[in-house]
Write a protein that holds these residues in place. Sequence first.
Motif: not given
Length: 409
Positions: A358-360, A351-356, A183-185, A362-372
């Motif tokens: 973790s990147p968030a 999937v949510l951990q890895n796509n939202i 878990a990244p958080m 790390k300071g990356k601009r968060p982007k809602a995954p297409f499936f959401m």
Amino acid sequence: MISIRTTCCIVGGGPAGMILGFLLARAGVSVVVMEKHADFLRDFRGDTVHPSTLEMMYELGLLDKFLALPHSEVREISLQIGKDRLVVGHFEHLPVRCKFVALMPQWDFLDFVAGQAKRYRTFDLRMRTEAVDLIEENGCIVGVRAKTPDGDLQVHADLTIGCDGRHSVVRAKARLESDDFGAPMDVMWFRLSREPDDSSETVGRIEDGRMIVMLNRNDYWQCAYVIPKGSADNIKRAGLDKFRATVAQMSSFPRERMNEIKSWDDVKLLTVAVDRLRRWYRPGLLCIGDAAHAMSPIGGVGINLAVQDAVAAANILAENLRRKTITTRILEEVQQRREFPTRFTQRMQIVLQNNIISPALKGKRPKAPFFMKMMQWPLLRRIPGRLLALGIRPEHIRTVEALAPETAG
Ligand SMILES: Cc1cc2nc3c(=O)[nH]c(=O)nc-3n(C[C@H](O)[C@H](O)[C@H](O)COP(=O)(O)OP(=O)(O)OC[C@H]3O[C@@H](n4cnc5c(N)ncnc54)[C@H](O)[C@@H]3O)c2cc1C
């Protein structure tokens, strides 16, 4: 050393252990539930009671009594990811009586279950009783060794069930192997007061490498500040003022309200784990709830899953415990019934951990995954709400009340 005998010994008085203990006692099975704490008073353990758990209360004839306890009702959950505001839980369409998640302090929920269970003489709840080891005879677990304020206790049982959560002693002592999915958080929990002009929504916000979730608890906000794993010490070193400033910015609440966070004692750290046992049982022993599969807080579904494990376990085990016909095959049945919903839910969390998350973080601009985003379309919008509220295999009460309360035993 005191030694007692029972039919089923449950270690851990959390949601899984208390519901299982209640259902087995109600079905006429003698149960000892041991809980290491003196009471259920623990803040921030997750206070969500999902529609499927409320439906279980209805099936037990307890819903009205339960909802008479103070609670708030969440009918929609949304998430702000960058510029997108997505509805991730919409409960209006659910085929159940309560189309909302009830937010209630977990100690009220557990006290309520304990109160119902104690009406049966078959139920024996032992607080301040900490399991420290298992009793093993010829490869079979036959009970539990515990520490109590009055000395050591041995509980001999036909079946021992580990419901002792993410740091389960039972699973460790039984040498059951688990897979750790990481878990990244971690999460820092605190409270802020809620003013009349505040919004009523439960909301999550992700921006600039930071993430906050705020749950509306009527007169206060229960806030979860999500941080990169292991970074709590750095945040504390940077100082409370910096923490308050960040929270003020993320929450959009006035800076003065942050003075309610008086010291780090007001901020509780909860470490997050996601793992799952390969085998949930061995002769004489079973694990369920977080002891079998530690859940991430994502989606707030861990309690729901623990309760559903307990209902399924009671359905499968009660009659066999009463007839003393428990075999490993029957314990395997419990795992088979609950493993798919667990795998699926953990997969979604990862999937949510890895796509939202973790990147968030790390300071990356968060982007809602297409499936959401797709799930916002009117027809698909029901799916996430249903998964959140009911899980993918809702369980129903199949056990029957063996004897009237107070006379069972
Ligand atoms: C930060 C965070 C936030 C969360 N928020 C939510 C949320 O909002 N909603 C949600 O549904 N889920 C949430 N979860 C997940 C949820 O807390 C768990 O999935 C759920 O509590 C599991 O229930 P359980 O009964 O299996 O275990 P627990 O709730 O962990 O209960 C275990 C019990 O066993 C007792 N115990 C432990 N060891 C011993 C021992 N040796 N002897 C005797 N007793 C023992 C403990 O005191 C405890 O009472 C969150 C998790 C984290 C980490």
